[in-house]
Design an enzyme around this catalytic site. Sequence first.
Site, PDB file in Angstrom:
ATOM      1  N   LYS A   1      -6.770   6.672 -11.067  1.00 29.57           N
ATOM      2  CA  LYS A   1      -5.632   5.543 -11.027  1.00 29.57           C
ATOM      3  C   LYS A   1      -5.668   5.461 -12.972  1.00 29.57           C
ATOM      4  CE  LYS A   1      -4.404   0.922 -10.763  1.00 29.57           C
ATOM      5  NZ  LYS A   1      -5.052  -0.518 -10.744  1.00 29.57           N
TER       6      LYS A   1
ATOM      7  N   ASP B   1      -0.873  -2.124 -17.377  1.00 30.64           N
ATOM      8  CA  ASP B   1      -0.259  -3.123 -15.513  1.00 30.64           C
ATOM      9  C   ASP B   1       0.110  -4.086 -16.042  1.00 30.64           C
ATOM     10  OD1 ASP B   1       0.590  -3.276 -13.396  1.00 30.64           O
ATOM     11  OD2 ASP B   1      -1.882  -3.882 -13.052  1.00 30.64           O
TER      12      ASP B   1
ATOM     13  N   LYS C   1       2.626  -9.909 -14.037  1.00 35.51           N
ATOM     14  CA  LYS C   1       1.291 -11.258 -13.880  1.00 35.51           C
ATOM     15  C   LYS C   1       1.085 -12.354 -14.965  1.00 35.51           C
ATOM     16  CE  LYS C   1      -1.517  -6.920 -13.492  1.00 35.51           C
ATOM     17  NZ  LYS C   1      -3.163  -7.364 -12.518  1.00 35.51           N
TER      18      LYS C   1
ATOM     19  N   ARG D   1      -2.661   1.393  -5.765  1.00 33.14           N
ATOM     20  CA  ARG D   1      -2.767   2.144  -4.290  1.00 33.14           C
ATOM     21  C   ARG D   1      -1.401   2.910  -4.288  1.00 33.14           C
ATOM     22  NH1 ARG D   1      -2.934  -3.651  -1.343  1.00 33.14           N
ATOM     23  NH2 ARG D   1      -4.386  -3.819  -3.563  1.00 33.14           N
TER      24      ARG D   1
END
Length: 507
Positions: A268, A273, A280, A354
Amino acid sequence: MELKVQSGDITTWKGDGIVVNLFEGAMSPDGAAGAVDKKLRGLLTRMIKQGEIKGKLGSTTIVHTFDKLPAERVCVVGLGKQTEFTLDRARHAAANGVCALRNAGAKKIASVVHGAGLDHLTLESVAQANAEGILLGLWQFRKYFTSNEEVKTVDQVVLLDRDPAKLKALKEGATRGEIIANATNLARDLTNEPSNVVTPTYLANVAREIAKKYDLDFDVIDRDKAKKLGMGAFLGVAQGSDEPPCIIILRYWGSGKKGAPGLGLVGKAITFDSGGISLKPADGMQDMKGDMAGGAAVLAAMQAIAQLKPAINVTGIVPATENLPSGKAFKPGDILRAMNGKTIEIVSTDAEGRLILADALVYATQTLKLSPVVDAATLTGAMVIALGHHRTGVFCNDKELGELLFKIGEETGEKNWLMPMDPEYAEQIKSDWADIKNSGGRPAGSIIGAMFIKNFVGETKWAHLDIAGSVGGLLGTGKEDGYKNKFGNGTPTRTFVHLALALAAKK
């Protein structure tokens, strides 16, 4: 920094510092430490009796030689109890000794090979562990400091052994250790770079250079090709960013292009992110530059594998993109279609790793027919809660592969722990609107992530490594520990390399 292996007497070596060792409980030094003690007229023995040197694991004691030896300082490293000594303790001891002397100002250091006299360890493996510990321990990331004048560095470390008959084995082991440590340090460099430098395109350029230098096949699946392949999960994550996404492919042909497709390594690489629309919290978000640690480990491992030349074919696959909020970003409630046709309801855009792994794994298992396939990802904060920072969670559909990864972890110090994947957990990702959903809530979060990924590997032998805690500091407080740095420590580069070597040895 230069690493050398030589035959010689450490008591006659001239330089800034030498490293010897002591097991816990020993009342007097022996071997090289005993020879040094004799030259120092029993100083080490007196310090042991006075409790100043105890041999406890991780301890270091530096004494000045005051011209009784050609070296200016001696560092005595504690090895802990002899019955508990392992390759990883050799790794830590090697790092602790040279780092203590570096911090004292030493530039030129010689060290004994910790563990070389023990019957249960081979000379090659011990020399490899020492070389790894030295190079990993001395690594520093100072690229963005404008002044490094006060930073202490080492120019040369020499591994010394008195027996010339051991030299060949020690050199072979140290050479392997140097290759693997340098690769791990590459992964560290990439993970510690800021995300305004390390973009998907940057990673692709690094991979291209590795391929060129070490004769690997290189390819990139760009946005247009990903669309043609039906990689809707990967592209869904990528659509919120202006940075071009890509899936990087490196191929090593150790058993020839007509042989079996071989091992697949998938990492990954979310180069930043933010969580996307499911944003977040601001606290700690700066560390999300390291959400590409799995991809960095794949690129680094492919470099080492190409140098070590095991007789096995290995393919590294790195899906790389940013996960950002924008007017184009994917949203909770969206439904994406992966390359194998599975539809995915998006519950959280922060469960994005994922999704990019899903399409990469379909490509690895169905298009390239790789087997076994092992992926690595900083996937879940739940993994940190479950195992902390000392072990990687391993989710596996093949008992033999899982046991091999556990064994490799014990040897490399990148410790692994097998986690459950009972079919009942799959209930948590059943969707009312699609085949599956990408999040099942907080309970068993790491297991649910693995259960999601399992939908995209078919019957292929597969393991998923959740490195969110073990990579160091990404989702919690990191800590310096011997040869392990506190953030982006290169896990599981060495696991990947040793897996390739182990599978090649079985053939």
